[in-house]
Design an enzyme around this catalytic site. Structure first.
Site: not given
Ligand code: NI
Length: 169
Positions: A45, A50, A92-93, A134-135, A138
């Site tokens: 994702g 990000q 998470c990235l 999660h997204e 963000h």
């Protein structure tokens, strides 16, 4: 085009993103970049903030590109239903090297616009539900560490501060 991924500490990641007014060709190009960046990372994702874009868009693919049906693009998404509870490890990235157990609803329904500007509603369970939430977090300026409490959160934040001081973040 693969874009660099912003990390925890970047101001854009810690504030709510703006709604998308119109699904233009530029938005389409941005979505292409987001998908390419997510697959290259690799991740399941990615949210627009990000890659440094202050807009409410996310992409997810829990199959990491193996199953075309799993690719979800959401513009101005909202969660319209959530139920149950799951406790699994999450990463998470924007927080490479860190993972933690984060409680999340087991099932969610998310509604938003797809890349053609049409309203879409997608239901997800397990990992898919987790990815959606999660997204969406963000887009509200929240990272998974912000869902942790007390010492668990403190330990991660302290280690990131140390990495930043030594120029490794
Ligand atoms: Ni993330």
């Amino acid at each position: 085009m693969i874009r660099p991924i912003k990390r925890y500490g970047e101001p854009l990641l810690h504030r709510p993103a703006d709604s998308v007014d119109a699904v233009t060709p530029e938005i389409g190009a941005l979505i292409d970049d987001m998908i390419e960046t997510m697959y290259a990372a690799p991740g399941i994702g990615l949210a627009a903030p990000q890659i440094g874009v202050d807009l409410r868009i996310f992409v997810t693919d829990v199959s990491s590109g193996r199953n075309a049906d799993d690719l979800v693009v959401m513009i101005n998404p909202e969660i319209v239903a959530a139920e149950g509870i799951q406790n699994r490890e999450e990463g998470c990235l924007s927080l490479p090297g860190f993972e933690a157990v984060v409680p999340r609803p087991e099932r969610t329904v998310v509604r938003g616009l797809d890349r053609d500007g049409c309203i879409r509603e997608v239901a997800g369970t397990g990992l898919t539900a987790r990815a959606f939430q999660h997204e969406l977090d963000h887009l509200d300026g929240r990272l998974f560490v912000d869902r942790l409490r007390g010492l668990k959160r403190e330990l991660i934040v302290r280690r990131i501060k140390k990495l930043r001081r030594s120029g490794k973040w």
